[in-house]
Design an enzyme around this catalytic site. Structure first.
Site, PDB file in Angstrom:
ATOM      1  N   CYS A   1       0.809  -1.233   0.000  1.00 33.06           N
ATOM      2  CA  CYS A   1       0.000   0.000   0.000  1.00 33.06           C
ATOM      3  C   CYS A   1       0.834   1.271   0.000  1.00 33.06           C
ATOM      4  CB  CYS A   1      -0.904   0.025   1.217  1.00 33.06           C
ATOM      5  SG  CYS A   1      -2.045  -1.349   1.281  1.00 33.06           S
TER       6      CYS A   1
ATOM      7  N   HIS B   1      12.475   1.571   4.985  1.00 32.95           N
ATOM      8  CA  HIS B   1      12.187   0.133   4.921  1.00 32.95           C
ATOM      9  C   HIS B   1      12.704  -0.487   6.215  1.00 32.95           C
ATOM     10  CE1 HIS B   1      11.658  -3.820   3.364  1.00 32.95           C
ATOM     11  NE2 HIS B   1      11.411  -3.412   2.139  1.00 32.95           N
TER      12      HIS B   1
ATOM     13  N   HIS C   1      -2.120  19.822   6.885  1.00 31.82           N
ATOM     14  CA  HIS C   1      -3.026  18.712   6.565  1.00 31.82           C
ATOM     15  C   HIS C   1      -2.270  17.377   6.604  1.00 31.82           C
ATOM     16  CE1 HIS C   1      -5.772  21.809   5.180  1.00 31.82           C
ATOM     17  NE2 HIS C   1      -4.769  22.302   4.483  1.00 31.82           N
TER      18      HIS C   1
ATOM     19  N   HIS D   1      -2.468   6.803   5.485  1.00 30.93           N
ATOM     20  CA  HIS D   1      -3.054   5.661   4.767  1.00 30.93           C
ATOM     21  C   HIS D   1      -4.234   5.059   5.538  1.00 30.93           C
ATOM     22  CE1 HIS D   1      -3.755   1.952   2.785  1.00 30.93           C
ATOM     23  NE2 HIS D   1      -3.102   1.198   3.653  1.00 30.93           N
TER      24      HIS D   1
ATOM     25  N   HIS E   1     -14.245   5.246   5.640  1.00 34.40           N
ATOM     26  CA  HIS E   1     -15.689   5.040   5.710  1.00 34.40           C
ATOM     27  C   HIS E   1     -16.323   5.045   4.319  1.00 34.40           C
ATOM     28  CE1 HIS E   1     -19.943   6.152   6.419  1.00 34.40           C
ATOM     29  NE2 HIS E   1     -19.787   5.431   7.515  1.00 34.40           N
TER      30      HIS E   1
ATOM     31  N   ASN F   1     -10.366   0.570   2.396  1.00 33.15           N
ATOM     32  CA  ASN F   1      -8.915   0.607   2.195  1.00 33.15           C
ATOM     33  C   ASN F   1      -8.673   0.404   0.692  1.00 33.15           C
ATOM     34  OD1 ASN F   1      -6.198   0.003   1.892  1.00 33.15           O
ATOM     35  ND2 ASN F   1      -6.056  -1.266   3.728  1.00 33.15           N
TER      36      ASN F   1
HETATM   37  C1  LIG Z   1     -10.146  -5.205  11.955  1.00 35.73           C
HETATM   38  C2  LIG Z   1     -10.337  -4.202  13.059  1.00 35.73           C
HETATM   39  C3  LIG Z   1     -11.167  -3.046  12.529  1.00 35.73           C
HETATM   40  C4  LIG Z   1     -11.086  -4.847  14.220  1.00 35.73           C
HETATM   41  O1  LIG Z   1     -11.219  -3.898  15.243  1.00 35.73           O
HETATM   42  P1  LIG Z   1     -11.608  -4.310  16.768  1.00 35.73           P
HETATM   43  O2  LIG Z   1     -11.745  -3.095  17.581  1.00 35.73           O
HETATM   44  O3  LIG Z   1     -12.789  -5.202  16.721  1.00 35.73           O
HETATM   45  O4  LIG Z   1     -10.313  -4.982  17.180  1.00 35.73           O
HETATM   46  P2  LIG Z   1      -9.888  -6.380  17.646  1.00 35.73           P
HETATM   47  O5  LIG Z   1      -8.446  -6.253  17.536  1.00 35.73           O
HETATM   48  O6  LIG Z   1     -10.519  -6.698  18.968  1.00 35.73           O
HETATM   49  O7  LIG Z   1     -10.397  -7.483  16.569  1.00 35.73           O
HETATM   50  C5  LIG Z   1     -11.667  -8.115  16.554  1.00 35.73           C
HETATM   51  C6  LIG Z   1     -11.469  -9.574  16.315  1.00 35.73           C
HETATM   52  O8  LIG Z   1     -10.694  -9.735  15.139  1.00 35.73           O
HETATM   53  C7  LIG Z   1      -9.538 -10.503  15.433  1.00 35.73           C
HETATM   54  N1  LIG Z   1      -8.423  -9.970  14.655  1.00 35.73           N
HETATM   55  C8  LIG Z   1      -8.077  -8.679  14.489  1.00 35.73           C
HETATM   56  N2  LIG Z   1      -6.981  -8.589  13.743  1.00 35.73           N
HETATM   57  C9  LIG Z   1      -6.638  -9.838  13.408  1.00 35.73           C
HETATM   58  C10 LIG Z   1      -5.592 -10.396  12.643  1.00 35.73           C
HETATM   59  N3  LIG Z   1      -4.703  -9.642  12.041  1.00 35.73           N
HETATM   60  N4  LIG Z   1      -5.536 -11.732  12.527  1.00 35.73           N
HETATM   61  C11 LIG Z   1      -6.464 -12.542  13.106  1.00 35.73           C
HETATM   62  N5  LIG Z   1      -7.478 -12.052  13.831  1.00 35.73           N
HETATM   63  C12 LIG Z   1      -7.568 -10.728  13.986  1.00 35.73           C
HETATM   64  C13 LIG Z   1      -9.300 -10.297  16.911  1.00 35.73           C
HETATM   65  O9  LIG Z   1      -8.590 -11.374  17.468  1.00 35.73           O
HETATM   66  C14 LIG Z   1     -10.708 -10.248  17.448  1.00 35.73           C
HETATM   67  O10 LIG Z   1     -11.223 -11.550  17.562  1.00 35.73           O
HETATM   68  P3  LIG Z   1     -11.969 -12.032  18.909  1.00 35.73           P
HETATM   69  O11 LIG Z   1     -13.006 -10.985  19.188  1.00 35.73           O
HETATM   70  O12 LIG Z   1     -12.554 -13.352  18.539  1.00 35.73           O
HETATM   71  O13 LIG Z   1     -10.916 -12.080  19.935  1.00 35.73           O
HETATM   72  C15 LIG Z   1      -8.989  -3.674  13.588  1.00 35.73           C
HETATM   73  O14 LIG Z   1      -8.308  -4.703  14.267  1.00 35.73           O
HETATM   74  C16 LIG Z   1      -8.106  -3.150  12.498  1.00 35.73           C
HETATM   75  O15 LIG Z   1      -8.332  -2.077  11.923  1.00 35.73           O
HETATM   76  N6  LIG Z   1      -7.015  -3.851  12.262  1.00 35.73           N
HETATM   77  C17 LIG Z   1      -5.981  -3.403  11.303  1.00 35.73           C
HETATM   78  C18 LIG Z   1      -6.231  -3.956   9.967  1.00 35.73           C
HETATM   79  C19 LIG Z   1      -4.969  -3.961   9.171  1.00 35.73           C
HETATM   80  O16 LIG Z   1      -4.062  -4.743   9.433  1.00 35.73           O
HETATM   81  N7  LIG Z   1      -4.884  -3.080   8.141  1.00 35.73           N
HETATM   82  C20 LIG Z   1      -3.723  -2.933   7.318  1.00 35.73           C
HETATM   83  C21 LIG Z   1      -3.985  -3.572   5.995  1.00 35.73           C
HETATM   84  S1  LIG Z   1      -2.503  -3.769   5.141  1.00 35.73           S
HETATM   85  C22 LIG Z   1      -2.288  -2.376   4.290  1.00 35.73           C
HETATM   86  O17 LIG Z   1      -3.145  -1.538   4.231  1.00 35.73           O
HETATM   87  C23 LIG Z   1      -0.961  -2.219   3.668  1.00 35.73           C
HETATM   88  C24 LIG Z   1      -0.552  -3.233   2.625  1.00 35.73           C
HETATM   89  O18 LIG Z   1      -1.331  -4.100   2.272  1.00 35.73           O
HETATM   90  O19 LIG Z   1       0.576  -3.161   2.108  1.00 35.73           O
END
Ligand SMILES: CC(C)(COP(=O)(O)OP(=O)(O)OC[C@H]1O[C@@H](n2cnc3c(N)ncnc32)[C@H](O)[C@@H]1OP(=O)(O)O)[C@@H](O)C(=O)NCCC(=O)NCCSC(=O)CC(=O)O
EC number: 2.3.1.-
Length: 490
Positions: free
Chosen positions: A220, A297, A382, A386, A415, A419
């Site tokens: 990303c 990196h 501003h 990401h 929203h 992503n």
């Molecule tokens: C997904 C969420 C909105 C969930 O928010 P919550 O407030 O509910 O948070 P939480 O951590 O309690 O997660 C809810 C449930 O999801 C599970 N959970 C969360 N993250 C997890 C993961 N990475 N792997 C496995 N399970 C996961 C938790 O264990 C929990 O399960 P249980 O409730 O059963 O215990 C948040 O965790 C979030 O924004 N995470 C970041 C996402 C991310 O990694 N984005 C980057 C993408 S990569 C990118 O953009 C760059 C690229 O690709 O290069």
């Protein structure tokens, strides 16, 4: 002069001095020498001139002229953002918004996904910070979805998203396709043959001598890598050249159909989107000036950083992207590495000193003090962070001590569009412009994160804000910002 205008002028003068340190230093030195000479009496001055040999005169004339020429030759030419455009869906197109409920229903009809996974998806969607208008590929209108995630449909998604954004950009800028000398495209997970740049060159009949680059697998944060690459190429191309930068992620081939939670997460977060930006070394009609671009990196020899966004097969052989739970911590550390490098380029001296002292105390003297977080509001008006996920934005807001308003563009982009990978930063810039918050001279900080693990950031200065709210937010800006409620765990 009002009391608020004075500090702004002082700040602007400070930025000018820091940005042009070399010429400011040389001019000050020349002025000081001139003053010293003028202080000498007429007799002293005349005898000094008489004593001068031709060789002295030669050096007096030659050295400053050589220094000026050397400075002008070495100085990289400024790169401008002429304009940018983002893909946005219209409701009468098959690639339209798909309500969350339909998405969950369609997941239920995917035979390899069990009930527990579907429950997990629906729970995550509620808490993800994504709204009901995000856009999924056309394949998600059909059941079973995975059977429609074909190569043809992936190409169709890319063409729709990217060609719409480029069409919009060409119309906005009035630039002829054959004026484009450089093309950089980044798309991490879709890498067909012929390549994505070939598709664009073919469609727009671009020049035969175009310098084209196709970046894949870069995650990303690759949008800013593309901008950096285009900048470097522009700086060695004839003045006034144009570079087209395209940033997108094609979602169609990346629908994960297994039951590994860490691999189901991308299905919930990633949505269709893309942006096209025109860069140039010509200031004509430019809207932003690129001030700095810093890439960091943190993956070298660091397994957890390297593996935290990882494409792999699960135990059943289903391919997907595994997002580690450590991602937020790793993103925080890579941000620290990035601000250590961009801070000195953009921060006022006082902030730099405090940051440097804290760094030395912690790294050299192993003091157990909290790292000093520089006040980046003093450098930027501003912030485009990401929109990787709710937790990613939370982490960055905390790490940089930003206000809710400063992360509003990121949260609202997540929203409204989800992503959208490397293009999310452009949707955020468009948000600020659509809200009418951008002013001439404002500085913008774009921060991208991605697999590797990389944190790349760019600093822009606004030359001319957008004349209107046309663009990805045209039909929805009046509804934003929206309140994103905290959903209780259940
Ligand atoms: C997904 C969420 C909105 C969930 O928010 P919550 O407030 O509910 O948070 P939480 O951590 O309690 O997660 C809810 C449930 O999801 C599970 N959970 C969360 N993250 C997890 C993961 N990475 N792997 C496995 N399970 C996961 C938790 O264990 C929990 O399960 P249980 O409730 O059963 O215990 C948040 O965790 C979030 O924004 N995470 C970041 C996402 C991310 O990694 N984005 C980057 C993408 S990569 C990118 O953009 C760059 C690229 O690709 O290069």
């Amino acid at each position: 002069m009002s009391s608020s205008v004075q500090p702004m002028r002082v700040k602007a003068a400070y930025h000018r001095i820091v940005d042009n340190f070399q010429p400011v230093f040389l001019v000050s030195l020349a002025a000081a020498s001139l003053v010293a000479l003028m202080r000498l009496g007429t007799e002293e001055l005349t005898s000094l001139v008489r004593e001068l040999q031709p060789v002295h005169l030669f050096f007096i004339g030659f050295l400053p002229a050589a220094a000026v020429i050397f400075y002008l030759m070495r100085r990289p030419c400024t790169v401008y953002l002429t304009d940018y455009a983002c893909f946005h869906s219209s409701f009468n197109h098959p690639l339209a918004r798909i309500p969350m409920a339909s998405f969950v229903e369609h997941n239920k009809k995917t035979p390899s996904m069990n009930e527990r996974s579907v429950r997990f998806i629906s729970r995550l969607l509620e808490r993800s910070g994504l709204g009901e208008e995000t856009c999924l590929p056309a394949a998600h209108n059909f059941v079973p979805t995975h059977e429609y995630c074909t190569l043809d449909n992936a190409r169709a998604e890319f063409e729709l998203v990217v060609f719409s954004a480029i069409d919009d950009l060409l119309a906005k800028t009035g630039i002829a396709p054959d004026a484009i000398g450089i093309l950089v495209v980044n798309c991490s997970l879709f890498c067909p043959t012929p390549s994505l740049v070939d598709m664009i060159i073919h469609k727009y009949n671009l020049r035969g001598d175009i310098r084209s680059m196709n970046l894949s697998g870069m995650g990303c944060s690759a949008g800013l890598i593309s901008v950096g690459l285009a900048r470097n190429l522009l700086q060695v191309a004839p003045r006034g050249s144009h570079a087209l930068v395209v940033s997108t992620e094609t979602i169609t081939p990346n629908y994960y159909v297994g039951n590994e939670r860490a691999m189901l997460l991308p299905n919930c977060l990633f949505r269709v989107g893309g942006a096209a930006a025109l860069l140039s070394t010509s200031p004509v009609n430019a809207r932003f000036r690129l001030k700095h671009l810093v890439r960091t990196h943190t993956g070298a020899g660091n397994d957890s950083a390297y593996r935290c966004v990882f494409q792999e097969e699960d135990d059943e052989g289903n391919v997907g992207i595994n997002l580690s739970k450590d991602l937020m911590v790793i993103a925080g550390k890579s941000l620290e590495a990035n601000i250590t490098r961009i801070g000195p380029l953009v921060l006022p001296l006082r902030e730099q000193l405090q940051f440097a002292l804290s760094l030395v105390a912690r790294k050299v003297f192993r003091a157990r003090t909290k790292p000093y977080i520089p006040n980046f509001s003093k450098a930027f008006k501003h912030f485009c962070i990401h929109a990787g996920g709710r937790a990613v934005i939370d982490e960055l807001q905390k790490s940089l001590s930003l206000s809710d308003e400063q992360v509003e563009a990121s949260r609202m982009t997540l929203h409204r569009f989800g992503n959208t990978s490397s293009s999310s930063l452009w949707y955020e810039l468009a948000y600020m412009e659509a809200k009418g918050r951008m002013r001439k001279g404002d500085r913008v900080w774009m921060i991208g994160f991605g697999s590797g693990f990389k944190c790349n950031s760019a600093a822009w200065e606004c030359i001319e804000p957008a004349p209107n709210a046309d663009g990805p937010w045209a039909t929805s800006i009046h509804r934003y910002p929206v309140v994103i409620p905290d959903v209780l765990k259940h």
